[in-house]
Design a protein around this motif. Structure first.
Motif, PDB file in Angstrom:
ATOM      1  N   UNK A 149    -117.168-115.639  72.004  1.00 32.33           N
ATOM      2  CA  UNK A 149    -115.937-115.048  72.524  1.00 32.33           C
ATOM      3  C   UNK A 149    -115.908-113.545  72.279  1.00 32.33           C
ATOM      4  N   UNK A 150    -116.248-113.112  71.066  1.00 34.11           N
ATOM      5  CA  UNK A 150    -116.246-111.686  70.765  1.00 34.11           C
ATOM      6  C   UNK A 150    -117.336-110.956  71.546  1.00 34.11           C
ATOM      7  N   UNK A 151    -118.480-111.565  71.645  1.00 32.79           N
ATOM      8  CA  UNK A 151    -119.570-110.968  72.418  1.00 32.79           C
ATOM      9  C   UNK A 151    -119.129-110.744  73.869  1.00 32.79           C
ATOM     10  N   UNK A 152    -118.533-111.756  74.466  1.00 26.19           N
ATOM     11  CA  UNK A 152    -118.107-111.656  75.865  1.00 26.19           C
ATOM     12  C   UNK A 152    -117.012-110.616  76.036  1.00 26.19           C
ATOM     13  N   UNK A 153    -116.088-110.529  75.075  1.00 28.02           N
ATOM     14  CA  UNK A 153    -115.015-109.543  75.189  1.00 28.02           C
ATOM     15  C   UNK A 153    -115.567-108.131  75.263  1.00 28.02           C
ATOM     16  N   UNK A 154    -116.445-107.771  74.328  1.00 23.67           N
ATOM     17  CA  UNK A 154    -116.949-106.397  74.317  1.00 23.67           C
ATOM     18  C   UNK A 154    -117.894-106.122  75.484  1.00 23.67           C
ATOM     19  N   UNK A 155    -118.625-107.129  75.918  1.00 30.87           N
ATOM     20  CA  UNK A 155    -119.472-106.941  77.084  1.00 30.87           C
ATOM     21  C   UNK A 155    -118.639-106.712  78.339  1.00 30.87           C
ATOM     22  N   UNK A 156    -117.525-107.403  78.455  1.00 28.97           N
ATOM     23  CA  UNK A 156    -116.706-107.332  79.661  1.00 28.97           C
ATOM     24  C   UNK A 156    -115.776-106.120  79.697  1.00 28.97           C
ATOM     25  N   UNK A 202    -116.554-107.542  63.823  1.00 29.02           N
ATOM     26  CA  UNK A 202    -116.817-106.122  64.070  1.00 29.02           C
ATOM     27  C   UNK A 202    -118.235-105.866  64.575  1.00 29.02           C
ATOM     28  N   UNK A 203    -119.094-106.867  64.488  1.00 29.83           N
ATOM     29  CA  UNK A 203    -120.512-106.663  64.804  1.00 29.83           C
ATOM     30  C   UNK A 203    -120.713-106.305  66.275  1.00 29.83           C
ATOM     31  N   UNK A 204    -120.046-107.034  67.166  1.00 28.60           N
ATOM     32  CA  UNK A 204    -120.167-106.730  68.601  1.00 28.60           C
ATOM     33  C   UNK A 204    -119.460-105.439  68.970  1.00 28.60           C
ATOM     34  N   UNK A 205    -118.448-105.064  68.181  1.00 23.57           N
ATOM     35  CA  UNK A 205    -117.670-103.864  68.494  1.00 23.57           C
ATOM     36  C   UNK A 205    -118.411-102.581  68.174  1.00 23.57           C
ATOM     37  N   UNK A 206    -119.276-102.611  67.183  1.00 25.83           N
ATOM     38  CA  UNK A 206    -119.861-101.390  66.630  1.00 25.83           C
ATOM     39  C   UNK A 206    -120.466-100.433  67.661  1.00 25.83           C
ATOM     40  N   UNK A 207    -121.170-100.900  68.690  1.00 21.99           N
ATOM     41  CA  UNK A 207    -121.761 -99.938  69.641  1.00 21.99           C
ATOM     42  C   UNK A 207    -120.739 -99.275  70.559  1.00 21.99           C
ATOM     43  N   UNK A 208    -119.511 -99.796  70.594  1.00 23.89           N
ATOM     44  CA  UNK A 208    -118.562 -99.385  71.627  1.00 23.89           C
ATOM     45  C   UNK A 208    -117.329 -98.664  71.103  1.00 23.89           C
ATOM     46  N   UNK A 209    -117.319 -98.315  69.834  1.00 23.37           N
ATOM     47  CA  UNK A 209    -116.185 -97.577  69.273  1.00 23.37           C
ATOM     48  C   UNK A 209    -116.703 -96.466  68.370  1.00 23.37           C
ATOM     49  N   UNK A 210    -115.825 -95.479  68.146  1.00 21.10           N
ATOM     50  CA  UNK A 210    -116.195 -94.351  67.287  1.00 21.10           C
ATOM     51  C   UNK A 210    -115.792 -94.583  65.840  1.00 21.10           C
ATOM     52  N   UNK A 211    -114.680 -95.314  65.655  1.00 16.32           N
ATOM     53  CA  UNK A 211    -114.177 -95.560  64.306  1.00 16.32           C
ATOM     54  C   UNK A 211    -113.617 -96.975  64.211  1.00 16.32           C
ATOM     55  N   UNK A 212    -113.870 -97.608  63.058  1.00 16.98           N
ATOM     56  CA  UNK A 212    -113.298 -98.915  62.762  1.00 16.98           C
ATOM     57  C   UNK A 212    -112.602 -98.832  61.411  1.00 16.98           C
ATOM     58  N   UNK A 224    -108.621-118.344  71.181  1.00 14.28           N
ATOM     59  CA  UNK A 224    -109.083-116.960  71.318  1.00 14.28           C
ATOM     60  C   UNK A 224    -108.277-116.324  72.450  1.00 14.28           C
ATOM     61  N   UNK A 225    -107.630-115.197  72.146  1.00 11.66           N
ATOM     62  CA  UNK A 225    -106.732-114.577  73.119  1.00 11.66           C
ATOM     63  C   UNK A 225    -107.071-113.093  73.273  1.00 11.66           C
ATOM     64  N   UNK A 226    -107.151-112.646  74.515  1.00 13.06           N
ATOM     65  CA  UNK A 226    -107.307-111.230  74.828  1.00 13.06           C
ATOM     66  C   UNK A 226    -106.073-110.796  75.602  1.00 13.06           C
ATOM     67  N   UNK A 227    -105.404-109.749  75.121  1.00 13.90           N
ATOM     68  CA  UNK A 227    -104.212-109.237  75.788  1.00 13.90           C
ATOM     69  C   UNK A 227    -104.305-107.726  75.926  1.00 13.90           C
TER      70      UNK A 227
END
Length: 267
Positions: free
Chosen positions: A43-50, A74-84, A261-264
């Protein structure tokens, strides 16, 4: 010491009982206390990919609210954000996260989770890929700070609104009633930037859970209740997904019937 402090005071025990390093090993015995499943990582992988093209990756800020001692989301998020910024109510949970960030020799081993995201889900077989993702996450993970969902200002030390706010198995376990859940979603709405995203996982159908051998009563969430609370707060629900646990997979630490799992998006 309040109830939340008692529940999570031993961050390491929580990790070893709920997030075993063998969770992705098909040959390993089934661990009935685990909260993690390959479904959640997918689910997290798909969210950040999409959705990662929906924000500026060079400036985006992600805030994890009530993250406990965990970093898997946070693992999938790391390439796509500047700060966590990771946040949690309990100091020992925050310490676990900072130990990992600082490469402490006693830090919890998340390598199986990095391999699941990077090698399996992203299909990256480069022998250096896992180490590079670990380094990237350590770089963008700026701090682990206090939070309190019941306070007027949930995370005082992080500037809001943020581009992405995520929360995993926290809103369903840290609050006392459906009414408090709904009011907290409204506070979270105010913490998310316009066109920003709120991503969350929740236990569904749960009425009790066990922490360190003690049973606590919980209010029960369903996807309908979650969707209504999000929409009433002002969010547009983009994804509403459920993993219904087979009876044989239901565990001894709660009576949950599944996970949501919810994306809003704030529009």
């Amino acid at each position: 010491m309040d109830v939340m402090q008692k529940r999570y005071d031993d961050g390491r025990r929580y990790l070893t009982s709920r997030y075993p390093t063998t969770v992705f090993d098909k040959e390993a015995p089934r661990i009935v206390t685990s909260l993690m499943s390959p479904w959640i990582t997918e689910c997290y992988h798909k969210f950040y990919q999409q959705y990662h093209t929906e924000w500026d990756n060079s400036t985006a800020v992600l805030l994890e609210v009530g993250g406990g001692p965990c970093i898997y989301s946070l693992i999938s998020a790391a390439p796509y954000v500047a700060e966590i910024y990771h946040s949690d109510y309990v100091e020992r949970c925050r310490d676990e996260v900072l130990m990992w960030k600082n490469k402490d020799s006693k830090a919890y081993d998340w390598s199986a989770y990095f391999k699941q995201f990077v090698n399996t889900l992203e299909g990256n077989s480069d022998p250096n890929a896992v180490a590079e993702r670990e380094a990237r996450l350590r770089s963008v993970l700026k701090d682990a700070v206090p939070c309190d969902l019941k306070a007027d200002v949930v995370v005082p030390s992080v500037a809001v609104p943020v581009n992405i706010l995520s929360s995993n198995f926290c809103l369903d376990s840290s609050l006392d009633s459906i009414e408090q859940y709904r009011s907290t979603i409204k506070k979270i709405y105010d913490m998310v930037a316009h066109q920003g995203f709120f991503v969350s996982t929740s236990m569904l159908g749960t009425t009790w859970c066990d922490f360190s051998g003690k049973q606590y009563l919980r209010y029960s969430l369903s996807l309908d209740v979650i969707k209504h609370a999000y929409e009433k707060a002002g969010f547009k629900v983009l994804c509403l997904d459920e993993y219904e646990k087979p009876l044989g997979d239901r565990n001894i630490v709660n009576d949950t019937t599944g996970q949501g799992f919810v994306v809003a998006q704030k529009i």
